[in-house]
Design an enzyme around this catalytic site. Structure first.
Site, mmCIF file in Angstrom:
data_model
loop_
_atom_site.group_PDB
_atom_site.id
_atom_site.type_symbol
_atom_site.label_atom_id
_atom_site.label_comp_id
_atom_site.label_asym_id
_atom_site.label_seq_id
_atom_site.Cartn_x
_atom_site.Cartn_y
_atom_site.Cartn_z
ATOM 1 N N ARG A 91 -17.493 -26.264 30.180
ATOM 2 C CA ARG A 91 -18.504 -25.413 31.042
ATOM 3 C C ARG A 91 -19.433 -24.746 29.746
ATOM 4 N NH1 ARG A 91 -17.589 -19.790 33.633
ATOM 5 N NH2 ARG A 91 -17.155 -20.580 35.491
ATOM 6 N N ARG A 205 -13.210 -8.169 31.368
ATOM 7 C CA ARG A 205 -13.101 -8.951 32.155
ATOM 8 C C ARG A 205 -14.289 -9.141 31.779
ATOM 9 N NH1 ARG A 205 -12.430 -12.181 35.570
ATOM 10 N NH2 ARG A 205 -10.993 -11.405 37.558
ATOM 11 N N LYS A 206 -15.178 -10.124 32.359
ATOM 12 C CA LYS A 206 -16.483 -10.910 32.359
ATOM 13 C C LYS A 206 -17.469 -10.152 32.439
ATOM 14 C CE LYS A 206 -18.105 -13.285 35.532
ATOM 15 N NZ LYS A 206 -18.405 -14.076 37.277
ATOM 16 N N GLY A 459 -17.206 -20.810 48.425
ATOM 17 C CA GLY A 459 -16.551 -21.361 48.878
ATOM 18 C C GLY A 459 -15.226 -19.977 48.445
ATOM 19 N N CYS A 464 -19.599 -16.992 43.332
ATOM 20 C CA CYS A 464 -20.214 -17.829 42.736
ATOM 21 C C CYS A 464 -21.917 -17.701 43.189
ATOM 22 C CB CYS A 464 -19.248 -18.396 42.494
ATOM 23 S SG CYS A 464 -18.022 -17.800 41.114
ATOM 24 N N GLY A 465 -21.538 -18.968 44.021
ATOM 25 C CA GLY A 465 -22.601 -18.857 44.975
ATOM 26 C C GLY A 465 -23.607 -17.715 45.355
HETATM 27 FE FE1 SRM Z 1 -17.814 -17.699 39.482
HETATM 28 C C1 SRM Z 1 -14.625 -17.728 38.730
HETATM 29 C C2 SRM Z 1 -17.583 -21.224 39.208
HETATM 30 C C3 SRM Z 1 -21.037 -18.054 38.450
HETATM 31 C C4 SRM Z 1 -17.650 -14.237 40.263
HETATM 32 N N1 SRM Z 1 -16.187 -18.982 38.785
HETATM 33 C C5 SRM Z 1 -15.333 -19.225 38.925
HETATM 34 C C6 SRM Z 1 -14.281 -20.133 38.511
HETATM 35 C C7 SRM Z 1 -14.094 -20.189 36.990
HETATM 36 C C8 SRM Z 1 -13.340 -20.080 38.670
HETATM 37 C C9 SRM Z 1 -11.586 -21.579 38.486
HETATM 38 O O1 SRM Z 1 -11.068 -21.383 37.127
HETATM 39 O O2 SRM Z 1 -11.925 -22.216 39.648
HETATM 40 C C10 SRM Z 1 -14.731 -21.300 39.358
HETATM 41 C C11 SRM Z 1 -14.985 -22.383 38.392
HETATM 42 C C12 SRM Z 1 -15.005 -23.886 39.049
HETATM 43 C C13 SRM Z 1 -15.498 -24.733 39.271
HETATM 44 O O3 SRM Z 1 -14.817 -25.625 38.313
HETATM 45 O O4 SRM Z 1 -16.929 -24.974 38.800
HETATM 46 C C14 SRM Z 1 -16.516 -20.245 38.607
HETATM 47 N N2 SRM Z 1 -19.430 -19.340 38.762
HETATM 48 C C15 SRM Z 1 -18.739 -20.700 39.584
HETATM 49 C C16 SRM Z 1 -19.953 -21.850 39.024
HETATM 50 C C17 SRM Z 1 -20.042 -22.286 38.372
HETATM 51 C C18 SRM Z 1 -20.921 -21.621 40.523
HETATM 52 C C19 SRM Z 1 -21.756 -23.243 40.519
HETATM 53 O O5 SRM Z 1 -21.569 -23.561 41.569
HETATM 54 O O6 SRM Z 1 -23.562 -22.271 40.458
HETATM 55 C C20 SRM Z 1 -21.013 -19.831 38.236
HETATM 56 C C21 SRM Z 1 -21.010 -20.551 36.763
HETATM 57 C C22 SRM Z 1 -21.801 -20.123 36.021
HETATM 58 C C23 SRM Z 1 -21.665 -19.997 34.051
HETATM 59 O O7 SRM Z 1 -22.795 -20.931 34.031
HETATM 60 O O8 SRM Z 1 -21.445 -19.290 33.543
HETATM 61 C C24 SRM Z 1 -20.770 -19.216 38.683
HETATM 62 N N3 SRM Z 1 -18.643 -16.268 39.572
HETATM 63 C C25 SRM Z 1 -20.702 -16.836 38.872
HETATM 64 C C26 SRM Z 1 -21.244 -15.925 40.268
HETATM 65 C C27 SRM Z 1 -22.755 -15.741 39.938
HETATM 66 C C28 SRM Z 1 -23.432 -15.049 38.803
HETATM 67 O O9 SRM Z 1 -23.111 -15.305 37.815
HETATM 68 O O10 SRM Z 1 -24.513 -14.710 39.224
HETATM 69 C C29 SRM Z 1 -20.787 -14.488 39.859
HETATM 70 C C30 SRM Z 1 -20.896 -13.294 40.921
HETATM 71 C C31 SRM Z 1 -21.239 -12.414 39.690
HETATM 72 C C32 SRM Z 1 -20.428 -11.578 39.150
HETATM 73 O O11 SRM Z 1 -19.959 -12.475 38.312
HETATM 74 O O12 SRM Z 1 -20.018 -10.197 39.557
HETATM 75 C C33 SRM Z 1 -18.985 -15.073 40.058
HETATM 76 N N4 SRM Z 1 -16.754 -16.489 39.449
HETATM 77 C C34 SRM Z 1 -16.781 -14.759 39.625
HETATM 78 C C35 SRM Z 1 -15.638 -14.122 40.025
HETATM 79 C C36 SRM Z 1 -15.383 -12.541 40.564
HETATM 80 C C37 SRM Z 1 -15.397 -12.037 39.446
HETATM 81 C C38 SRM Z 1 -14.631 -10.396 39.634
HETATM 82 O O13 SRM Z 1 -15.197 -9.493 38.821
HETATM 83 O O14 SRM Z 1 -13.437 -10.327 40.413
HETATM 84 C C39 SRM Z 1 -14.509 -15.205 39.531
HETATM 85 C C40 SRM Z 1 -12.925 -14.925 40.072
HETATM 86 C C41 SRM Z 1 -12.399 -14.267 38.423
HETATM 87 O O15 SRM Z 1 -13.461 -14.708 37.340
HETATM 88 O O16 SRM Z 1 -11.299 -13.895 38.694
HETATM 89 C C42 SRM Z 1 -14.987 -16.716 39.294
HETATM 90 FE FE1 SF4 Z 2 -14.928 -19.335 44.896
HETATM 91 FE FE2 SF4 Z 2 -16.808 -19.442 42.770
HETATM 92 FE FE3 SF4 Z 2 -14.718 -21.113 43.143
HETATM 93 FE FE4 SF4 Z 2 -16.796 -20.632 44.689
HETATM 94 S S1 SF4 Z 2 -16.990 -20.971 42.302
HETATM 95 S S2 SF4 Z 2 -15.039 -21.316 45.568
HETATM 96 S S3 SF4 Z 2 -17.166 -18.668 44.839
HETATM 97 S S4 SF4 Z 2 -13.823 -19.070 43.018
#
Ligand code: SRM
Ligand code: SF4
Length: 541
Positions: A91, A205-206, A459, A464-465
């Site tokens: 990333r 946290r994030k 998913g 994240c979506g």
């Molecule tokens: Fe996310 C965790 C993908 C935007 C909330 N997110 C993850 C992980 C890292 C989980 C993992 O290790 O597999 C995913 C990586 C999957 C992969 O291989 O791509 C992942 N998040 C994404 C992305 C790629 C979704 C997308 O297809 O666009 C986005 C990457 C953004 C970036 O460039 O940094 C993405 N994630 C978001 C958003 C939307 C936003 O930021 O506007 C959210 C909700 C907003 C928020 O954070 O309040 C979001 N992601 C999470 C969470 C829940 C966080 C929490 O407070 O619990 C997780 C789980 C975690 O962090 O433990 C998570």
């Molecule tokens: Fe869940 Fe985020 Fe993974 Fe999508 S990318 S399946 S919302 S953790």
């Protein structure tokens, strides 16, 4: 409120003093239960320390990397994927979604030379996630990225994610203020200009930051931990500040007003101050309850503001009553005139945000040939080419890449956003991207749409979506059908972005994915004016 030049200087000095100083880290160990596994990993060795060890890790090979170091690698953007053993997701940070054609070519070259799948995804934070890369190649990949000022540092785990900003900053004829330099300043203060900043890389946290200077809230201030919205006070343009937005498995809570107006030159320093206060006081016991909003819940907004003001070292002005969010949000797809006479930007739709290496080189070529050598990603996982001369449009429209990434996509595809889902994501419960695409194609064949409908897929409950932002949001899970566990979704309805933004609410729970097409069809007809194609043909005959 005016601040003097010397006050500005002291604020900026303060910002950079923090970013340079490892000793400034004051993580509260007392009371932190070491049953929080990530806090334990951080206490053993700071996440960011892994940056110095990449050559050893590459030599070790992926199977020998310890569990702790696998987590720490996320501090520099390298994510081991359980579903593709030995192949990582990497990333980047793309502040405000802006990339040059040279940077694109380096990304394309890395994918072509090192990735088994040769693809990257545009993320919902205007960012790039490259797929299929091996830790054994980390040194060369890092060198190639850094040669064009691309950085991966602090893009995962307890860090500030990619800073999102208006994708049409500096182009939009109606914008209030061009935020490009502010996005970069925030990014540089947080990451020490990409070199890594220990002082701000051990948050509870994030953390998400958004800043826009347009009138349509194009980077979703309401779902960020800090959201800056353009405002005017006493004849000066600055920003009102929102804090604590969060979407996760526990809650979907929009950001709250901090009752604070800041001038552009105070923005980066305020971000650093909020991050320090959060770092030193945020809850660390349970990862599920460690986001900024939990600290605000605990203190109340008034005390939170007081603490920020104390730490900021100067009085914070009260919020302006004149905010600029006057418009519904656009997706920026299609051709739009710029403020620069004779120029336009063209937004190209990327189905489910997925791009392959040969297409990356084409994007770079088009940006050079027709624009100014720049592309910009949107939070809808698409991109735009700015600074295109109006008279070049006709030729540009004939380019093969525009037959794949259309400036005039089908209305349902146009509003489609999907998270990574089960193909790569460690936490996914269902597959999303391919399923989202397939269902949209089927519905588009059956229905006529008077306007785009925004359907957002996630998913799992992590959002994240951004399913809460969709006209329709879908959140993956499982349900039982005849005693068998099957893929399912919760359906959300009514999200609104831009002016009067609001989060979507749950409409139905545990709907089996195999039933989705007829259910979505009824919702689209009932709530979004869709019409059966056969009926539309009769009506218009
Ligand atoms: Fe996310 C965790 C993908 C935007 C909330 N997110 C993850 C992980 C890292 C989980 C993992 O290790 O597999 C995913 C990586 C999957 C992969 O291989 O791509 C992942 N998040 C994404 C992305 C790629 C979704 C997308 O297809 O666009 C986005 C990457 C953004 C970036 O460039 O940094 C993405 N994630 C978001 C958003 C939307 C936003 O930021 O506007 C959210 C909700 C907003 C928020 O954070 O309040 C979001 N992601 C999470 C969470 C829940 C966080 C929490 O407070 O619990 C997780 C789980 C975690 O962090 O433990 C998570
Ligand atoms: Fe869940 Fe985020 Fe993974 Fe999508 S990318 S399946 S919302 S953790």
């Amino acid at each position: 409120m005016r601040i003097t030049a010397s006050e500005q200087l002291s604020v900026m000095k303060r910002t950079f003093r923090m970013t340079d100083s490892l000793s400034a880290v004051k993580r509260k160990q007392t009371g932190v239960s070491m049953s929080n596994p990530i806090e334990k990993i951080k206490a053993e060795k700071p996440g960011l320390a892994i940056k110095q060890e990449i050559a050893q890790l590459a030599a070790l090979g992926w199977e020998a990397v310890s569990k702790g170091d696998q987590e720490r690698l996320k501090w520099i953007g390298w994510f081991f994927r359980r579903r593709t053993p030995g192949r990582c997701m990497v990333r980047l940070r793309v502040p405000g979604g802006i990339l040059t054609s040279d940077q694109l070519r380096v990304i394309g070259g890395i994918l072509a030379d090192f990735s088994d799948v040769q693809q990257f995804d545009i993320t919902t934070r205007q960012n790039v996630e490259m797929r299929g890369l091996r830790i054994e190649d980390i040194v060369e990949i890092t060198e190639r990225l850094e040669s064009v000022s691309l950085f991966t540092v602090q893009s995962g785990m307890d860090n500030v994610r990619n800073v999102v900003g208006s994708p049409v900053a500096g182009l939009d004829p109606n914008e209030v203020i061009d935020v490009r330099h502010l996005v970069q300043q925030i990014n540089d203060a947080i990451t020490n200009s990409g070199k890594g900043n220990f002082a701000l890389s051990d948050l509870p946290r994030k953390f998400n930051i958004s800043i826009t200077g347009d009138r349509e809230n194009s980077a979703h201030a309401e779902i960020n931990d800090i959201g800056f919205i353009p405002a005017e006070k006493d004849g000066q343009i600055g920003f009102n500040v929102l804090v604590g937005g969060v979407l996760n498995s526990q809650r979907a809570t929009p950001a709250l007003p901090l009752d604070c107006f800041v001038l552009p030159e105070q923005v980066a320093a305020l971000c650093v101050t909020i991050l320090e206060v959060y770092r030193d006081n945020g809850p660390r016991e349970a990862r599920q309850k460690a986001r900024l909003m939990y600290l605000i819940d605990d203190w109340g907004v008034a005390k939170f503001r007081e603490e920020i003001e104390k730490a900021f070292g100067q009085p914070l002005d009260r919020a302006s009553h004149h905010e600029f969010i006057d418009y519904d949000k656009r997706d920026h797809v299609g051709v739009h005139p710029q403020k620069q006479a004779g120029y336009c930007f063209i937004g190209l739709h990327v189905p489910i945000g997925r791009i392959y290496a040969p297409q990356v080189f084409e994007m770079a070529r088009l940006a050079d040939t027709y624009g100014s050598g720049e592309v910009r990603f949107t939070v809808e996982q698409s991109f735009l080419i700015p600074n295109v001369r109006m008279e070049s449009l006709e030729v540009l429209y004939k380019e093969p890449l525009l037959q794949i990434f259309s400036p005039d996509p089908d209305p349902l595809l146009r509003g489609l956003v999907s998270c990574t889902g089960a193909q790569f994501c460690n936490l996914a419960i269902i597959e999303t991207k391919e399923r989202a695409l397939k269902i949209s194609h089927i519905l588009s064949e059956e229905l006529y749409f008077p306007a785009p409908v925004r359907i957002h897929w996630s998913g799992c409950t992590n959002s994240c979506g951004q399913p809460q932002l969709g006209d329709i949001g879908l959140i993956g899970g499982k349900t039982k059908r005849n005693g068998v566990t099957v893929d399912a979704v919760d359906i959300l309805l009514g999200g609104k972005v831009g002016k009067d933004a609001r989060l979507a609410e749950v409409h139905a729970e545990g709907v089996p994915c195999e039933d989705l097409i007829p259910i979505l069809k009824s919702l689209l007809i009932e709530h979004f004016g869709a019409v059966e194609r056969s009926e539309w043909v009769e009506r218009t005959a």
